[in-house]
Scaffold this motif. Structure first.
Motif, PDB file in Angstrom:
ATOM      1  N   GLN A  72      35.995  31.121  44.444  1.00 44.81           N
ATOM      2  CA  GLN A  72      35.169  29.990  43.990  1.00 44.81           C
ATOM      3  C   GLN A  72      33.671  30.356  44.058  1.00 44.81           C
ATOM      4  O   GLN A  72      32.913  30.102  43.123  1.00 44.81           O
ATOM      5  N   HIS A 116      41.996  24.691  50.530  1.00 45.67           N
ATOM      6  CA  HIS A 116      41.723  25.982  49.903  1.00 45.67           C
ATOM      7  C   HIS A 116      41.884  27.106  50.920  1.00 45.67           C
ATOM      8  O   HIS A 116      41.388  27.010  52.043  1.00 45.67           O
ATOM      9  N   GLN A 159      40.790  31.760  48.029  1.00 51.52           N
ATOM     10  CA  GLN A 159      40.365  30.783  47.001  1.00 51.52           C
ATOM     11  C   GLN A 159      38.895  30.414  47.177  1.00 51.52           C
ATOM     12  O   GLN A 159      38.148  30.277  46.211  1.00 51.52           O
ATOM     13  N   ARG A 160      38.464  30.279  48.427  1.00 46.82           N
ATOM     14  CA  ARG A 160      37.065  29.917  48.679  1.00 46.82           C
ATOM     15  C   ARG A 160      36.124  31.039  48.229  1.00 46.82           C
ATOM     16  O   ARG A 160      35.074  30.792  47.650  1.00 46.82           O
ATOM     17  N   ASN A 220      32.770  33.074  41.473  1.00 46.90           N
ATOM     18  CA  ASN A 220      32.809  32.590  40.089  1.00 46.90           C
ATOM     19  C   ASN A 220      31.722  31.562  39.786  1.00 46.90           C
ATOM     20  O   ASN A 220      31.643  31.046  38.678  1.00 46.90           O
ATOM     21  N   SER A 221      30.927  31.251  40.801  1.00 49.23           N
ATOM     22  CA  SER A 221      29.922  30.202  40.573  1.00 49.23           C
ATOM     23  C   SER A 221      28.722  30.777  39.816  1.00 49.23           C
ATOM     24  O   SER A 221      28.512  31.986  39.764  1.00 49.23           O
ATOM     25  N   THR A 235      29.670  30.504  53.466  1.00 47.41           N
ATOM     26  CA  THR A 235      30.076  29.524  52.456  1.00 47.41           C
ATOM     27  C   THR A 235      29.062  28.372  52.377  1.00 47.41           C
ATOM     28  O   THR A 235      29.232  27.462  51.577  1.00 47.41           O
TER      29      THR A 235
END
Ligand SMILES: CCCCCCCCCCCCCCCCCCCCCCCCCCCC(=O)SCCNC(=O)CCNC(=O)[C@H](O)C(C)(C)COP(=O)(O)OP(=O)(O)OC[C@H]1O[C@@H](n2cnc3c(N)ncnc32)[C@H](O)[C@@H]1OP(=O)(O)O
Ligand SMILES: NC(=O)C1=CN([C@@H]2O[C@H](COP(=O)(O)OP(=O)(O)OC[C@H]3O[C@@H](n4cnc5c(N)ncnc54)[C@H](OP(=O)(O)O)[C@@H]3O)[C@@H](O)[C@H]2O)C=CC1
Length: 502
Positions: A58, A50, A54-55, A61-62, A19
């Protein structure tokens, strides 16, 4: 087909720190160029409200992952987030997850770390040393494991001037430090930290050096390699130029300069700015993974991922280019016009701090108070100057890193792999890179639209006019005070005035 991509086909890869800045680019490149890989396990902790899922969503989807979705539409099926906290003594991995990791993992890329310079030694050791040790222990129980690649930093030996691609012995055995962290309380650790870290400038570089020793000690039993990047910056080419998502290293200073807060730095213009684009680091890391697993070198190798000895750039040149880009494409809502200088002189730097940094923010906070608003600029300036003071060590020195192993690896790659997994920094044009870096900060970090550039330029013109007005008023007040107090000044004034009336 690319030899490296073919190697990763069907493999189960474990990434820690996925991450983070580097971890995301590593995952992106793997999915994009090796879509045949089986699965990427990532060790993630829930954070800021989160969940793990969810992480992951995210990240996928970046903007960074837009190209991946075209090449590998089922990317979400190939990523498996495993709940884990590396601060925990057993890494907080569930029994079932641990079982799966132990039986399936082919390769480990260990990127997770605390990169804060001011971290408490206990925390830095926990994450950068103990967690590494725990992962190595896990790795030793993985029957399919082919390589353990550890991400370190080129500054883990920044107490030396010339650094070879070897693991240098630490003054104190990591085991002794780990043991002492167990029974010493925080206050005592605080007291002995400067003595322990000795020549190292901070707990980060010191703990990374200990982490390397821990990896090195296990290298007899495991097939390990260490990658040491220098100052990691935005992407150079892939998946697109200028991508960056945190304020570490140069990015924070570039923002502070572009927003007009930082007007001077104590830096050596001719010191080598050993920056390295994040996609270059990732390409080398993937090549190292392949080489270590396939060629199984007799001893564990260290790879320097640095630019200074092959294509050096200097802080002065970077500073000029950063300012030149601000002329063309300024950041929005700047506090003052971006204009900064570098000095090696401590007194000049203190003078700049007083006049250029503190005076304007104190004045502005006074104005905010007068108008019934909450003052906030002094706090921000405190943070910026703290950041600057932590980075000063690195912008006033030059190091020489040898890159024999990295060059050897480059020569081993096929021409196709040299192109797909390019880590040849000699091809890097610094001026273009810095321009894209600054634009990337504007777009991806500050989320500013290029459509706002004309308004940003207008704003800078207004600031320039305010600046001229302010300086004129200041000059007149000073002159008036001087005339009131000095006969010489009065004589000069009366001499000049008739000239004006001519
Ligand atoms: C001839 C002369 C010519 C002259 C020409 C003129 C030229 C002058 C122009 C100058 C232009 C600028 C040039 C750029 C040059 C840059 C030089 C850069 C040097 C970089 C050296 C880096 C060396 C790295 C060596 C090692 C590399 C590694 O291995 S590890 C990675 C590096 N790690 C780091 O960088 C971590 C450093 N950071 C920290 O340790 C901490 O953050 C801190 C101690 C500095 C601050 O801690 P603090 O608790 O106060 O804050 P923090 O919790 O971190 O942040 C709180 C929130 O604030 C946000 N933030 C922080 N900084 C900024 C910022 N600048 N702008 C915007 N926002 C910022 C941060 O994101 C946090 O937000 P939230 O997360 O939302 O809370
Ligand atoms: N950036 C740079 O300039 C350089 C970096 N490096 C090295 O590269 C590696 C990656 O750095 P970078 O990506 O920049 O760092 P980041 O700070 O961006 O990422 C750190 C990663 O570690 C994870 N992590 C931290 N603490 C824990 C924890 N307790 N449990 C699980 N995961 C945790 C973070 O997870 P979370 O998102 O949950 O916080 C994040 O994924 C590091 O080893 C660093 O030393 C080397 C040279 C330069």
């Amino acid at each position: 087909m690319s030899t490296i991509a073919a190697f990763y086909e069907g493999k189960s890869i474990l990434i820690t720190g996925a991450t983070g800045f580097l971890g995301k680019v590593l995952m992106e490149k793997l999915f994009r160029t090796c879509p045949g890989l089986k699965v990427i396990y990532i060790l993630v902790r829930p954070k800021a409200g989160h969940t793990l899922q969810q992480r992951v969503v995210q990240i996928l989807n970046s903007k960074l992952f837009e190209k991946v979705k075209e090449v590998c539409p089922n990317v979400h099926e190939k990523i498996r987030a495993i709940k884990s906290d590396l601060n925990h003594s057993d890494l907080a991995i569930s029994k079932e997850d641990m079982q799966e990791l132990l039986s399936c993992t082919d390769i480990i890329f260990h990127c997770a770390a605390t990169v804060r310079f001011d971290d408490h030694l206990r925390h830095a050791v926990q994450l950068n040393v103990i967690a590494t040790q725990k992962l190595l222990l896990m790795a030793s129980q993985m029957p399919k494991l082919k390589a353990f690649i550890h991400l370190s930093t080129a500054f883990s030996n920044c107490n030396l001037k010339h650094i070879d691609e070897v693991v240098y012995p630490c003054p104190v055995e990591p085991k002794k430090i780990i043991d002492s962290m167990e029974w010493l309380d925080d206050a005592i650790i605080d007291e002995i930290t400067p003595k322990l870290i000795g020549d190292w400038p901070n707990t980060y570089t010191y703990s990374k050096a200990l982490g390397e020793t821990v990896v090195h000690q296990e290298s007899g039993r495991l097939n390990t390699a260490i990658v040491r990047p220098s100052i990691v910056g935005a992407t150079w080419q892939e998946p697109f130029p200028g991508w960056v998502d945190n304020t570490n290293g140069p990015s924070g200073l570039i923002i502070a300069t572009g927003k007009g807060f930082l007007r001077g730095l104590r830096a050596t213009p001719m010191a080598v700015a050993d920056m390295i684009p994040v996609d270059t680091v990732v390409n080398l890391t993937l090549a190292v993974g392949w080489y270590t697993a396939v060629h199984r070198p007799k001893s564990s190798l260290v790879y320097h991922c640095t630019s200074g000895n092959l294509n050096p750039c200097y802080w002065g040149k970077i500073g000029f280019q950063v300012l030149a880009v601000f002329e063309k494409v300024p950041f929005e809502k700047a506090f003052r016009r971006p204009n900064a200088g570098l000095t090696v002189n401590t007194i000049t730097s203190q003078y700049w701090n007083a006049i250029n940094h503190w005076a304007p923010v104190i004045l502005y906070d006074f104005y905010l108070r007068l108008t019934g608003r909450k003052p906030r600029m002094t706090k921000l300036m405190n943070r910026i100057l703290k950041m600057v003071s932590m980075l000063e060590y690195f912008i006033n020195r030059s190091w020489e890193w040898s890159t024999d192993n990295t060059e050897m690896l480059m020569s081993t790659l096929t021409p196709e792999d040299q192109r797909i997994f390019n880590f040849d920094v000699r091809q890097l044009n610094w001026l273009d890179y810095i321009e894209n870096y600054v634009l990337g900060i504007k777009k991806y970090l500050l989320k500013e639209d290029m459509a706002g550039v004309p308004e940003a330029k207008q704003h800078l013109k207004r600031l320039r006019n305010i600046h001229y007005l302010f300086n004129t008023a200041l000059f007149l007040i000073a002159w008036r005070l001087l005339i009131a107090r000095s006969q010489v000044a009065r004589n000069v004034w009366f001499f000049i005035c008739p000239l004006y009336n001519l």
